[in-house]
Design a protein around this motif. Sequence first.
Motif, PDB file in Angstrom:
ATOM      1  N   PRO A  47       0.681  -1.423   0.051  1.00  0.00           N
ATOM      2  CA  PRO A  47       0.154   0.002   0.013  1.00  0.00           C
ATOM      3  C   PRO A  47       0.816   1.293  -0.069  1.00  0.00           C
ATOM      4  O   PRO A  47       0.507   2.580  -0.659  1.00  0.00           O
ATOM      5  CB  PRO A  47      -0.848  -0.070   1.153  1.00  0.00           C
ATOM      6  CG  PRO A  47       0.012  -1.110   2.169  1.00  0.00           C
ATOM      7  CD  PRO A  47       0.717  -1.820   1.118  1.00  0.00           C
ATOM      8  N   ARG A 108      -5.939   1.473  -4.813  1.00  0.00           N
ATOM      9  CA  ARG A 108      -5.675   0.658  -3.219  1.00  0.00           C
ATOM     10  C   ARG A 108      -6.623   0.406  -2.337  1.00  0.00           C
ATOM     11  O   ARG A 108      -6.467  -0.552  -1.615  1.00  0.00           O
ATOM     12  CB  ARG A 108      -4.394   1.881  -2.519  1.00  0.00           C
ATOM     13  CG  ARG A 108      -4.016   1.553  -1.426  1.00  0.00           C
ATOM     14  CD  ARG A 108      -3.104   2.156  -0.760  1.00  0.00           C
ATOM     15  NE  ARG A 108      -3.867   3.509  -0.163  1.00  0.00           N
ATOM     16  CZ  ARG A 108      -3.506   4.385   0.520  1.00  0.00           C
ATOM     17  NH1 ARG A 108      -2.343   4.285   1.129  1.00  0.00           N
ATOM     18  NH2 ARG A 108      -4.423   5.523   1.153  1.00  0.00           N
ATOM     19  N   LEU A 112      -7.260  -3.196  -0.880  1.00  0.00           N
ATOM     20  CA  LEU A 112      -7.333  -3.601   0.576  1.00  0.00           C
ATOM     21  C   LEU A 112      -8.807  -4.348   0.759  1.00  0.00           C
ATOM     22  O   LEU A 112      -8.600  -5.256   1.608  1.00  0.00           O
ATOM     23  CB  LEU A 112      -7.147  -2.235   1.339  1.00  0.00           C
ATOM     24  CG  LEU A 112      -5.696  -1.739   1.243  1.00  0.00           C
ATOM     25  CD1 LEU A 112      -5.673  -0.441   2.150  1.00  0.00           C
ATOM     26  CD2 LEU A 112      -4.776  -2.531   1.959  1.00  0.00           C
TER      27      LEU A 112
END
Length: 228
Positions: A47, A108, A112
């Motif tokens: 990340p 991102r 996640l």
Amino acid sequence: MNTEKQTGQLIGALLLIAMLLGLGNNFALNTPIFSGAGWLQNGAQMPLLFTAGALLGLLTSALMLAVAILAWPILRLSSPSLALAYLILSGIVVATTAMEQANFLAMRSLSLQFAKHPGLDPAMFELLRSMVGASRQWIHYIDKLIGGSAIFVMCLALYRSNLVPRIIAVCGMLAAPIQMCGISMALFMQDMPSLMLAPIALSLFALSLSLLYRGFAVPGYQARYART
């Protein structure tokens, strides 16, 4: 004249830094994200690369805007309309880059969520992946198209002012439309040859080195355009 030379050298340094940051972002940071299984699977494991890539992208466009701001008082003496157009286009690039990087960070977030919910329908994430990825991609192309326009206007102003060797300005004026044609092919969903991006990179590299070496070294430039 000393002021013109120093300003030109500072602009050359900023151009070179922006180019190096752009190359580092594309090859050092983005490559691991998009390689292998792809960003949806890779993003949860890296990340911070998304964060670094987004910040570098914003910094690069900010440096290019700084170039336009520094060049404005000098270029406007010979080409006020072109200097203003260059400044405006550079400001628009900062805005489009911010939009692109916001979508990049949204990628991102989706990655996640994909890692946190392995039991959810993979087809749903695949649909979201294509939508979020496409949003970032199209803004990226528009950003680069406007950026190519800004470089063309800058090189045209430099050509008219004779502040840099005209062969370098001409190369930039020829390279920018080639880049813009390549980006337009992508916008029309055609394969974009990577070689179409090489001329503009080489032209900017030559311009930055020339400015670092000699700056805007034109005797009597300010006096010549003092009444414009």
